[in-house]
Motif scaffolding. Sequence first.
Motif, short mmCIF file in Angstrom:
data_model
loop_
_atom_site.label_atom_id
_atom_site.label_comp_id
_atom_site.label_asym_id
_atom_site.label_seq_id
_atom_site.Cartn_x
_atom_site.Cartn_y
_atom_site.Cartn_z
N VAL A 106 14.45 12.53 -2.52
CA VAL A 106 14.44 11.16 -2.01
C VAL A 106 13.44 10.34 -2.82
N VAL A 107 13.64 9.03 -2.80
CA VAL A 107 12.65 8.09 -3.33
C VAL A 107 12.13 7.30 -2.14
N HIS A 108 10.81 7.18 -2.03
CA HIS A 108 10.24 6.52 -0.85
C HIS A 108 8.90 5.87 -1.20
N LEU A 109 8.54 4.88 -0.41
CA LEU A 109 7.24 4.22 -0.55
C LEU A 109 6.25 4.96 0.34
N HIS A 110 5.30 5.61 -0.28
CA HIS A 110 4.35 6.46 0.45
C HIS A 110 2.94 6.15 -0.02
N ARG A 111 2.12 5.65 0.93
CA ARG A 111 0.73 5.34 0.63
C ARG A 111 0.59 4.46 -0.61
N ALA A 112 1.28 3.32 -0.54
CA ALA A 112 1.18 2.27 -1.57
C ALA A 112 1.64 2.74 -2.94
N GLU A 113 2.61 3.66 -2.99
CA GLU A 113 3.20 4.07 -4.26
C GLU A 113 4.63 4.52 -4.02
N VAL A 114 5.54 4.14 -4.92
CA VAL A 114 6.93 4.60 -4.83
C VAL A 114 7.01 5.96 -5.51
N LYS A 115 7.47 6.97 -4.76
CA LYS A 115 7.46 8.35 -5.26
C LYS A 115 8.85 8.96 -5.19
N ASN A 116 9.06 9.93 -6.03
CA ASN A 116 10.27 10.75 -6.02
C ASN A 116 9.86 12.14 -5.53
N SER A 117 10.38 12.55 -4.36
CA SER A 117 9.95 13.81 -3.73
C SER A 117 11.17 14.58 -3.25
N PHE A 118 10.98 15.87 -3.03
CA PHE A 118 11.99 16.63 -2.32
C PHE A 118 12.02 16.18 -0.87
N LEU A 119 13.21 16.11 -0.30
CA LEU A 119 13.36 15.64 1.07
C LEU A 119 12.51 16.47 2.02
N THR A 120 12.48 17.77 1.84
CA THR A 120 11.71 18.63 2.73
C THR A 120 10.21 18.34 2.63
N ASP A 121 9.73 17.99 1.44
CA ASP A 121 8.33 17.64 1.28
C ASP A 121 8.02 16.28 1.90
N ALA A 122 8.92 15.32 1.70
CA ALA A 122 8.71 13.97 2.23
C ALA A 122 8.70 13.96 3.75
N SER A 123 9.38 14.91 4.37
CA SER A 123 9.46 14.94 5.84
C SER A 123 8.12 15.24 6.47
N GLN A 124 7.27 16.03 5.83
CA GLN A 124 5.96 16.41 6.36
C GLN A 124 6.05 16.91 7.80
N LEU A 151 3.75 -3.63 -5.97
CA LEU A 151 4.77 -3.47 -4.94
C LEU A 151 5.22 -4.81 -4.36
N SER A 152 6.48 -4.86 -3.96
CA SER A 152 7.05 -6.05 -3.34
C SER A 152 7.46 -5.82 -1.89
N TRP A 153 7.04 -4.68 -1.31
CA TRP A 153 7.45 -4.32 0.05
C TRP A 153 6.23 -3.89 0.84
N ARG A 154 6.21 -4.22 2.13
CA ARG A 154 5.06 -3.89 2.96
C ARG A 154 5.12 -2.49 3.55
N ASN A 155 6.30 -1.88 3.60
CA ASN A 155 6.42 -0.58 4.25
C ASN A 155 7.65 0.15 3.70
N SER A 156 7.76 1.42 4.07
CA SER A 156 8.83 2.27 3.55
C SER A 156 10.21 1.80 4.00
N GLU A 157 10.30 1.24 5.20
CA GLU A 157 11.60 0.77 5.70
C GLU A 157 12.11 -0.40 4.88
N SER A 158 11.26 -1.38 4.65
CA SER A 158 11.67 -2.54 3.86
C SER A 158 12.09 -2.13 2.45
N PHE A 159 11.34 -1.19 1.86
CA PHE A 159 11.69 -0.72 0.52
C PHE A 159 13.06 -0.04 0.51
N ALA A 160 13.27 0.92 1.41
CA ALA A 160 14.53 1.66 1.42
C ALA A 160 15.71 0.73 1.71
N ALA A 161 15.54 -0.20 2.65
CA ALA A 161 16.62 -1.13 2.98
C ALA A 161 16.93 -2.05 1.80
#
Length: 291
Positions: free
Chosen positions: A130-148, A184-194
């Motif tokens: 997955v690609v996600h906004l995590h702690r003020a950085e856009v990262k490419n992670s394995f889904l299982t790792d991103a789930s925490q 970054l142009s997004w305030r949170n992970s939801e806005s980025f993904a959407a």
Amino acid sequence: MGNQMDRLSHLSYAEVPTVDPNGVDTDDGPRIGVSYIFSSDDDELEDGCAVDGGGKHADEEEKNYDQRDEVECAVYHREECVYEKSAKCANLEVYSPENLLNKCKAGDLVEFVATGQFPHWAVYVGDFQVVHLHRAEVKNSFLTDASQGRRCRVVNDWFKFKPLCAEVVVQNAMEQVGLKDRELSWRNSESFAAWCRFGKREFKMGGEIRIGKQPYRLKVFVSDKHSHVLEFQSLEDVIMEKRRNDHLGRAAVLRELAAHFRGVEERTTVPEGFVPAPKVEDSFPDSVLSL
């Protein structure tokens, strides 16, 4: 303005005018929601952090999640529904990250949930990643790792906008990997993904000009017959409030609303000769007011 831009400012329900608790729109006065003009990315609070601020490790056992504490709601832009999360219109079932991999395809939006945390959104790009906004950085992670340790689900249909084709969604996500902080142009992970899936500027910071009007309405479903509505100037502001509610959970949101309406009733003075409207208790569920 300076440092104000670095922190999130939220007003309680008691500090803002709100709509009728039954969700009935009237023209009697303003129904203004919170404007998150001075906001920071709330992802700093969502991943690996408890409500009390205690740290958690990504390799711990599965985090607690209770579907009964889901805050069901809808968002309207003028008269058009642009978002809805409710058991009536969507499958709210969650899965383990390993089981979700069998249900994902490239371009899907994935939400990770846990009690007392902000929901975390990501774009599934294939190959278990997955690609996600995590702690003020856009990262490419394995889904299982991103789930925490959180449960997860596919949430493609919650926003009602027309999606881009899967290839473009993945491209949008991958091209942002490595962006951080002021880039970054997004305030949170939801806005980025959407934004990756729908490509609409409304998901970006400052994507809509605030001109005093309140074209967005957030309707929180209190029960089958009751709802609470706030109005906002931008989709960005609505998402911030919606996520705050998800972080608090249904029980806490209902207690907050009940306290607000009790306060409204206590502050109300009736002019001599005026016939008062029914009490708040007459139009708001006893189960909410008694929380």
